[in-house]
Design a protein around this motif. Structure first.
Motif, mmCIF file in Angstrom:
data_model
loop_
_atom_site.group_PDB
_atom_site.id
_atom_site.type_symbol
_atom_site.label_atom_id
_atom_site.label_comp_id
_atom_site.label_asym_id
_atom_site.label_seq_id
_atom_site.Cartn_x
_atom_site.Cartn_y
_atom_site.Cartn_z
ATOM 1 N N THR A 60 55.926 -15.508 38.534
ATOM 2 C CA THR A 60 55.317 -15.212 39.835
ATOM 3 C C THR A 60 55.964 -13.988 40.469
ATOM 4 O O THR A 60 55.272 -13.154 41.080
ATOM 5 C CB THR A 60 55.450 -16.426 40.761
ATOM 6 O OG1 THR A 60 54.902 -17.586 40.118
ATOM 7 C CG2 THR A 60 54.719 -16.193 42.068
ATOM 8 N N ALA A 61 57.279 -13.852 40.319
ATOM 9 C CA ALA A 61 57.962 -12.662 40.838
ATOM 10 C C ALA A 61 57.463 -11.403 40.127
ATOM 11 O O ALA A 61 57.273 -10.343 40.753
ATOM 12 C CB ALA A 61 59.475 -12.807 40.659
ATOM 13 N N GLY A 62 57.238 -11.500 38.800
ATOM 14 C CA GLY A 62 56.690 -10.352 38.083
ATOM 15 C C GLY A 62 55.298 -9.976 38.559
ATOM 16 O O GLY A 62 54.970 -8.787 38.697
ATOM 17 N N ARG A 76 59.562 -6.438 32.960
ATOM 18 C CA ARG A 76 59.813 -6.809 31.568
ATOM 19 C C ARG A 76 61.023 -7.730 31.447
ATOM 20 O O ARG A 76 61.014 -8.682 30.649
ATOM 21 C CB ARG A 76 60.026 -5.547 30.734
ATOM 22 C CG ARG A 76 58.739 -4.745 30.522
ATOM 23 C CD ARG A 76 58.989 -3.443 29.801
ATOM 24 N NE ARG A 76 57.739 -2.695 29.611
ATOM 25 C CZ ARG A 76 57.667 -1.467 29.120
ATOM 26 N NH1 ARG A 76 58.779 -0.832 28.779
ATOM 27 N NH2 ARG A 76 56.491 -0.877 28.982
ATOM 28 N N VAL A 77 62.059 -7.446 32.240
ATOM 29 C CA VAL A 77 63.232 -8.327 32.229
ATOM 30 C C VAL A 77 62.835 -9.728 32.677
ATOM 31 O O VAL A 77 63.236 -10.743 32.064
ATOM 32 C CB VAL A 77 64.344 -7.741 33.123
ATOM 33 C CG1 VAL A 77 65.494 -8.738 33.272
ATOM 34 C CG2 VAL A 77 64.856 -6.427 32.548
ATOM 35 N N TRP A 79 59.865 -11.062 32.557
ATOM 36 C CA TRP A 79 58.953 -11.670 31.585
ATOM 37 C C TRP A 79 59.713 -12.244 30.394
ATOM 38 O O TRP A 79 59.432 -13.355 29.953
ATOM 39 C CB TRP A 79 57.946 -10.627 31.109
ATOM 40 C CG TRP A 79 56.845 -11.188 30.265
ATOM 41 C CD1 TRP A 79 55.696 -11.772 30.695
ATOM 42 C CD2 TRP A 79 56.801 -11.234 28.834
ATOM 43 N NE1 TRP A 79 54.925 -12.178 29.638
ATOM 44 C CE2 TRP A 79 55.582 -11.855 28.470
ATOM 45 C CE3 TRP A 79 57.670 -10.811 27.826
ATOM 46 C CZ2 TRP A 79 55.230 -12.059 27.149
ATOM 47 C CZ3 TRP A 79 57.304 -11.011 26.513
ATOM 48 C CH2 TRP A 79 56.099 -11.626 26.172
ATOM 49 N N PHE A 80 60.675 -11.485 29.887
ATOM 50 C CA PHE A 80 61.471 -12.001 28.765
ATOM 51 C C PHE A 80 62.284 -13.215 29.172
ATOM 52 O O PHE A 80 62.402 -14.188 28.409
ATOM 53 C CB PHE A 80 62.390 -10.898 28.231
ATOM 54 C CG PHE A 80 61.715 -9.967 27.257
ATOM 55 C CD1 PHE A 80 61.241 -10.438 26.044
ATOM 56 C CD2 PHE A 80 61.544 -8.626 27.569
ATOM 57 C CE1 PHE A 80 60.607 -9.587 25.151
ATOM 58 C CE2 PHE A 80 60.922 -7.772 26.681
ATOM 59 C CZ PHE A 80 60.457 -8.250 25.469
ATOM 60 N N ALA A 81 62.845 -13.191 30.380
ATOM 61 C CA ALA A 81 63.619 -14.343 30.851
ATOM 62 C C ALA A 81 62.723 -15.571 30.999
ATOM 63 O O ALA A 81 63.114 -16.698 30.632
ATOM 64 C CB ALA A 81 64.294 -14.003 32.182
ATOM 65 N N ALA A 82 61.518 -15.387 31.530
ATOM 66 C CA ALA A 82 60.589 -16.508 31.668
ATOM 67 C C ALA A 82 60.173 -17.055 30.308
ATOM 68 O O ALA A 82 60.043 -18.277 30.124
ATOM 69 C CB ALA A 82 59.362 -16.057 32.462
ATOM 70 N N LEU A 83 59.973 -16.170 29.329
ATOM 71 C CA LEU A 83 59.608 -16.614 27.982
ATOM 72 C C LEU A 83 60.732 -17.431 27.351
ATOM 73 O O LEU A 83 60.472 -18.486 26.737
ATOM 74 C CB LEU A 83 59.275 -15.400 27.115
ATOM 75 C CG LEU A 83 58.924 -15.683 25.657
ATOM 76 C CD1 LEU A 83 57.675 -16.573 25.574
ATOM 77 C CD2 LEU A 83 58.721 -14.388 24.883
ATOM 78 N N GLY A 114 51.938 -10.834 30.618
ATOM 79 C CA GLY A 114 52.051 -10.024 29.409
ATOM 80 C C GLY A 114 50.882 -9.072 29.233
ATOM 81 O O GLY A 114 51.055 -7.914 28.830
ATOM 82 N N ALA A 115 49.660 -9.540 29.532
ATOM 83 C CA ALA A 115 48.494 -8.664 29.427
ATOM 84 C C ALA A 115 48.564 -7.518 30.427
ATOM 85 O O ALA A 115 48.204 -6.372 30.110
ATOM 86 C CB ALA A 115 47.215 -9.474 29.640
ATOM 87 N N LEU A 116 49.038 -7.814 31.646
ATOM 88 C CA LEU A 116 49.172 -6.761 32.656
ATOM 89 C C LEU A 116 50.296 -5.794 32.332
ATOM 90 O O LEU A 116 50.236 -4.611 32.685
ATOM 91 C CB LEU A 116 49.418 -7.383 34.035
ATOM 92 C CG LEU A 116 48.281 -8.248 34.607
ATOM 93 C CD1 LEU A 116 48.733 -8.958 35.868
ATOM 94 C CD2 LEU A 116 47.042 -7.405 34.895
ATOM 95 N N LEU A 117 51.321 -6.304 31.651
ATOM 96 C CA LEU A 117 52.526 -5.506 31.421
ATOM 97 C C LEU A 117 52.463 -4.704 30.133
ATOM 98 O O LEU A 117 52.945 -3.567 30.069
ATOM 99 C CB LEU A 117 53.751 -6.434 31.412
ATOM 100 C CG LEU A 117 55.133 -5.785 31.367
ATOM 101 C CD1 LEU A 117 55.338 -4.863 32.552
ATOM 102 C CD2 LEU A 117 56.211 -6.858 31.335
ATOM 103 N N TRP A 118 51.884 -5.280 29.091
ATOM 104 C CA TRP A 118 51.989 -4.667 27.765
ATOM 105 C C TRP A 118 50.681 -4.031 27.286
ATOM 106 O O TRP A 118 50.650 -3.489 26.169
ATOM 107 C CB TRP A 118 52.424 -5.716 26.740
ATOM 108 C CG TRP A 118 53.740 -6.343 27.071
ATOM 109 C CD1 TRP A 118 53.944 -7.575 27.601
ATOM 110 C CD2 TRP A 118 55.035 -5.756 26.904
ATOM 111 N NE1 TRP A 118 55.281 -7.804 27.777
ATOM 112 C CE2 TRP A 118 55.988 -6.706 27.353
ATOM 113 C CE3 TRP A 118 55.499 -4.541 26.399
ATOM 114 C CZ2 TRP A 118 57.351 -6.470 27.328
ATOM 115 C CZ3 TRP A 118 56.861 -4.306 26.379
ATOM 116 C CH2 TRP A 118 57.778 -5.251 26.836
ATOM 117 N N SER A 119 49.616 -4.103 28.061
ATOM 118 C CA SER A 119 48.349 -3.508 27.628
ATOM 119 C C SER A 119 47.792 -2.617 28.731
ATOM 120 O O SER A 119 48.080 -2.820 29.910
ATOM 121 C CB SER A 119 47.325 -4.595 27.264
ATOM 122 O OG SER A 119 47.023 -5.387 28.398
#
Length: 396
Positions: A60-62, A76-77, A79-83, A114-119
């Motif tokens: 949610t913060a991302g 990205r930090v 997102w990886f932490a949430a994953l 991930g879709a918003l961040l990596w595409s």
């Protein structure tokens, strides 16, 4: 206080709605995870609930950073932490028994971020499909290994794309609304610019001839003020009448209701040329044309008359109208043109208007004879529909 325009007010409401929907997806996913975790083992419940909560909070913060246009590094930090936290929670629950569907909704948040961040824009649908396929594949693998029940795999395949697509589609919908609002603003600015150009052209066309005639009349009145006071007074009255006509035309131009008739412009040109001492030859009658065609041809006559009085020393001028097939041509010829004659702003604007109407404007200098010719296509009359025969009932 000026009321806010309806489109801007609606866009502001849509912004609030989109923000609440996107950011509210986090608490909704956490609530769904809590419902599924309620049936987990008591010993793993605190760890699994903590991992789910932390993962949802980081996602949610991302999303909030994305909403405010922040850079991708911190997102990205997060997102990886949430994953990592999501996988850790799944592992904790798998160690105690079967994995529930509590991780499907948080997985949808991860897929959306991930879709918003990596595409890039335009490929986010593909990114969502890939994320859904990965989540469903992992769930199917866990079911094959005995860590998950088949209904949970189905729940994962439904919840992950539903949550992710809901977030991405809301953001896309708001972005499209923003672009439409910007396009509406640009269209309004273009309309204002077009209206300014129209007003400038109308102002030049209307006042050019009037001011030139007023100047000539004033010069005649000044010359004969002492020699012939009666003639001078007559010219002053003519100046006054021309000024009144110019004022009426100016008001009509401002209102946008002025109509130009070809016959009126030819009569006005004849009067102006006569007052300037120019022998004018004009047609006795003008053809019956539609309003737009008459307007453009009338503007041509007006512009030609203004130019020949302003830039030449004519003794004779000729106005002619020729209809050939589906075209009508108006030609204005005068003598006394200077050696170097070029089209000014008025002719340039007139040529642009004729070109937009499918016609053309030509001007040429032959010795001291200056010719302006404007051609327009005649509108094709609409075929009349034959009346349908009425059927009469025959009473027996």
């Amino acid at each position: 206080m000026t009321p806010e325009p309806t489109p801007a007010r609606d866009l502001r409401r849509l912004r609030h709605y989109t923000f609440v929907t996107v950011i509210g997806s986090g608490p909704l996913a956490l609530f769904m995870a809590a419902l599924f975790l309620a049936g987990s083992e008591a010993g793993t419940l605190p760890l699994a609930a903590g991992a789910a909560t932390a993962s949802v909070v980081l996602c949610t913060a991302g999303l909030a950073l994305h909403w405010h246009g922040q850079g991708p590094l911190r997102r990205r930090v997060l997102w990886f932490a949430a994953l990592v936290l999501l996988l850790a929670g799944v592992a904790v629950e798998a160690a105690a028994g079967d994995v529930s569907a509590a991780w499907a909704a948080p997985g949808g948040l991860l897929a959306a971020e991930g879709a918003l961040l990596w595409s890039r824009q335009g490929r986010r649908t593909l990114a969502l499909l890939v994320g859904t396929a990965v989540a469903t594949g992992l769930a199917a693998l866990a079911a094959q290994l005995g860590y998950m029940q088949p209904p949970v795999v189905l729940m994962t395949a439904i919840l992950v794309p539903s949550v992710a697509a809901g977030i991405v589609c809301q953001l896309w919908h708001y972005r499209v609304a923003q672009e439409l609002e910007q396009a509406r603003g640009l269209a309004a600015e273009l309309a204002v610019a077009e209206e300014r150009l129209r007003f400038a052209g109308e102002l030049h066309d209307v006042q050019g001839g009037h001011l030139q005639a007023i100047m000539l009349k004033a010069q005649v009145a000044r010359r004969f003020a002492d020699a012939d006071p009666e003639l001078a007074a007559s010219e002053v009255r003519a100046v006054e009448e021309l000024a009144r006509e110019a004022l009426r035309d100016m008001r009509a131009v401002v209102g946008g209701y002025r109509k130009t008739a070809l016959a009126d412009e030819i009569d006005s040109a004849a009067r102006i040329l006569k007052s300037a001492g120019v022998e004018a030859s004009v047609p006795d009658a003008s053809p019956s044309l539609d309003e737009d065609t008459e307007r453009l041809l009338g503007l041509l006559v007006r512009e030609a008359t203004t130019n020949l009085i302003r830039h030449a020393e004519p003794t004779a001028a000729d106005v002619s109208i020729v209809e050939i097939d589906a075209e009508v041509t108006v030609t204005v010829v005068n003598d006394g043109a200077p050696a170097r004659t070029e089209g000014g702003n008025g002719l340039s604007m007139l040529a642009k208007r004729f070109d937009e109407a499918g016609g053309s404007v030509e001007h040429a200098l032959d010795g001291d004879r200056w010719t302006i010719r404007g051609t327009l296509p005649k509108p094709v009359p609409r075929p009349r529909q034959s009346p349908r025969p009425r059927l009469r009932r025959i009473r027996r």
